[in-house]
Structure formats: structure tokens, C-alpha cells
Design a protein around this motif. Sequence first.
Motif, PDB file in Angstrom:
ATOM      1  N   ALA A  25       0.804  -1.228   0.000  1.00 30.35           N
ATOM      2  CA  ALA A  25       0.000   0.000   0.000  1.00 30.35           C
ATOM      3  C   ALA A  25       0.837   1.278   0.000  1.00 30.35           C
ATOM      4  O   ALA A  25       0.384   2.308  -0.444  1.00 30.35           O
ATOM      5  N   ARG A  26       2.083   1.204   0.462  1.00 32.24           N
ATOM      6  CA  ARG A  26       2.892   2.419   0.572  1.00 32.24           C
ATOM      7  C   ARG A  26       4.221   2.328  -0.149  1.00 32.24           C
ATOM      8  O   ARG A  26       5.075   3.181   0.034  1.00 32.24           O
ATOM      9  N   HIS A  27       4.432   1.320  -0.967  1.00 34.49           N
ATOM     10  CA  HIS A  27       5.737   1.132  -1.587  1.00 34.49           C
ATOM     11  C   HIS A  27       5.580   0.947  -3.097  1.00 34.49           C
ATOM     12  O   HIS A  27       5.124  -0.096  -3.555  1.00 34.49           O
ATOM     13  N   GLY A 104       4.330  10.429  -2.298  1.00 33.26           N
ATOM     14  CA  GLY A 104       4.300   9.199  -3.084  1.00 33.26           C
ATOM     15  C   GLY A 104       5.671   8.804  -3.591  1.00 33.26           C
ATOM     16  O   GLY A 104       5.927   8.830  -4.788  1.00 33.26           O
TER      17      GLY A 104
END
Length: 124
Positions: A25-27, A104
Motif C-alpha cells: 500500500a505504501r511502496h 508518493g
Amino acid sequence: MERILNMTAHDITEYSEDDCLALNARHLVLKDQEHTSPWEVLPFSGQLATADRKVVGRGHNHKVTYENVSDLPSGYDLYVVSGIYVDACKALGRDTSKLRVSFGAVHDANDDRKIIGCLGLAEV
């Protein structure tokens, strides 16, 4: 067209989310690094937005205070700055309406620890 001044210590390289693969979700990593070009590069301007901060305490008991921030040159619509600069401006009651930070993080497909760009700029 907006006049944007990058006052971080490095170029800001922006990629499209469509060119990235989410490892979680964050990479994000760039799908095809050899054949993908950034859609925009904001070069380092040679000018840094700096904040004078004081850190007191040890271990998990730090207190951070800000004493001053560098002035921004006039004539620009937006300024890309660091999170520390934003925190200092907020703590000192400065106007942050023209400040932006990168968001991001996009990582190198061959070394996912290395950040090579971002998805864009965010209001603070």
C-alpha cells in the motif's frame, strides 16, 4: 503556467502512478525504469529553504522548537520545501499557502531501498 521554485537539496522527479507497480500500500517501484521517462523534473534551484531548530532532551524525550526560517524569494507561485521547513513555518505562524512537499515516493526497480522520484507535490 505556475512558477515553481524547488528549494529542497535535490531535483524533484515526478512519475505517473500508471508507470509504477505497488509492492504494498505504501511502496511503489517503477515498472520499466529503462523505458520510462518522468513527466516532470523540477531541478534544484541552488537555494535552500532552511529552518533554525533547537532540539532539547535525550532518548524519547526530545522537544523541538523553531527559532526562524529563511525567507523565500519573491516572484514564484509555489515553493517546494522540506517537511522540516513546513513544520517550522507552522510553529512560527507563517503563511504556508504557497508551500508544497513531494508525496508518493517512487523506488528504483533494481534496488527498492533507493528513492528515484515521487508522484507529485502536495499542499501542506
